[in-house]
Design a protein around this motif. Sequence first.
Motif, PDB file in Angstrom:
ATOM      1  N   ASP A  38      31.323  47.263  47.961  1.00 24.52           N
ATOM      2  CA  ASP A  38      31.785  48.193  46.926  1.00 24.52           C
ATOM      3  C   ASP A  38      31.920  47.570  45.544  1.00 24.52           C
ATOM      4  O   ASP A  38      32.646  48.072  44.699  1.00 24.52           O
ATOM      5  N   ALA A  85      32.263  43.944  42.925  1.00 24.68           N
ATOM      6  CA  ALA A  85      33.373  43.081  42.510  1.00 24.68           C
ATOM      7  C   ALA A  85      34.160  43.779  41.405  1.00 24.68           C
ATOM      8  O   ALA A  85      33.597  44.482  40.576  1.00 24.68           O
ATOM      9  N   ARG A  86      35.467  43.587  41.396  1.00 24.69           N
ATOM     10  CA  ARG A  86      36.353  44.225  40.423  1.00 24.69           C
ATOM     11  C   ARG A  86      36.714  43.258  39.301  1.00 24.69           C
ATOM     12  O   ARG A  86      37.144  42.135  39.549  1.00 24.69           O
ATOM     13  N   SER A 130      39.203  43.250  37.397  1.00 23.56           N
ATOM     14  CA  SER A 130      40.640  43.004  37.255  1.00 23.56           C
ATOM     15  C   SER A 130      41.195  42.003  38.263  1.00 23.56           C
ATOM     16  O   SER A 130      42.363  41.638  38.182  1.00 23.56           O
ATOM     17  N   LEU A 131      40.389  41.535  39.202  1.00 24.78           N
ATOM     18  CA  LEU A 131      40.887  40.647  40.253  1.00 24.78           C
ATOM     19  C   LEU A 131      40.510  39.196  39.938  1.00 24.78           C
ATOM     20  O   LEU A 131      39.509  38.665  40.434  1.00 24.78           O
ATOM     21  N   GLN A 174      37.633  34.463  40.679  1.00 22.83           N
ATOM     22  CA  GLN A 174      37.423  35.893  40.954  1.00 22.83           C
ATOM     23  C   GLN A 174      37.818  36.133  42.408  1.00 22.83           C
ATOM     24  O   GLN A 174      37.456  35.368  43.294  1.00 22.83           O
ATOM     25  N   ALA A 205      38.204  38.833  45.829  1.00 23.44           N
ATOM     26  CA  ALA A 205      37.727  40.042  46.498  1.00 23.44           C
ATOM     27  C   ALA A 205      38.875  41.040  46.569  1.00 23.44           C
ATOM     28  O   ALA A 205      40.044  40.691  46.366  1.00 23.44           O
ATOM     29  N   LYS A 206      38.564  42.267  46.908  1.00 24.60           N
ATOM     30  CA  LYS A 206      39.602  43.293  47.052  1.00 24.60           C
ATOM     31  C   LYS A 206      40.558  42.963  48.202  1.00 24.60           C
ATOM     32  O   LYS A 206      41.657  43.477  48.258  1.00 24.60           O
ATOM     33  N   THR A 207      40.156  42.074  49.091  1.00 24.71           N
ATOM     34  CA  THR A 207      41.019  41.627  50.193  1.00 24.71           C
ATOM     35  C   THR A 207      41.972  40.526  49.765  1.00 24.71           C
ATOM     36  O   THR A 207      42.820  40.107  50.536  1.00 24.71           O
TER      37      THR A 207
END
Length: 185
Positions: free
Chosen positions: A15, A17-18, A20-21, A127, A129-131
């Motif tokens: 999905d 990379a974000r 903001s993370l 950076q 991950a969402k996890t």
Amino acid sequence: MAFNVQQFRASLQFDGARQSLFEVVMNLPPAAGFTAIDQEIRFKARATSLPGDTISSITVPYFGREIKVAGTRSFTDWSFTVINDENFLIRNNLELWMSGLNSHVGNLRNPILATSNLYEADAYVTQFAKTGEPIKTYKIVGCFPIDVAAIELDWASGDQIEEFSVTLAYQLCEALAPFPTTDTV
């Protein structure tokens, strides 16, 4: 068919990379006796970029034609934006670092920061991950501040927190694996 939304969706396996993370970790040079700000920067570096990578090309004329060969690698300056707190801890230490490199009045370097191994520091940008797992970390080697930007003040901005940007020159940048934790920095 040129357009296939299912294939596009399938190509975004995680999905995307974000932006903001991320976190920035940087200690100041140990020789100068600065206040430790690494934890402050972790939480107050609000915006940055993953460093770019540039290799120049050299044009070589040959029988009326030009060919290009790989040149040298260069590293552009790296910046991040800091949320300012009322203690000015990060800004005060960065200004002290810059003053040690070149004083305002005397135009002199502080002897404590006499050589580059005494005034340079390393920084890391990671950076996630969402996890919450780190997926990419860059070590920015041998950096020092070249600009601590102005903080804009305005009577009409009563509901905004001050911010300022910091620009660092550095010697090189390397992608790391495995990923360092903030405990090892």
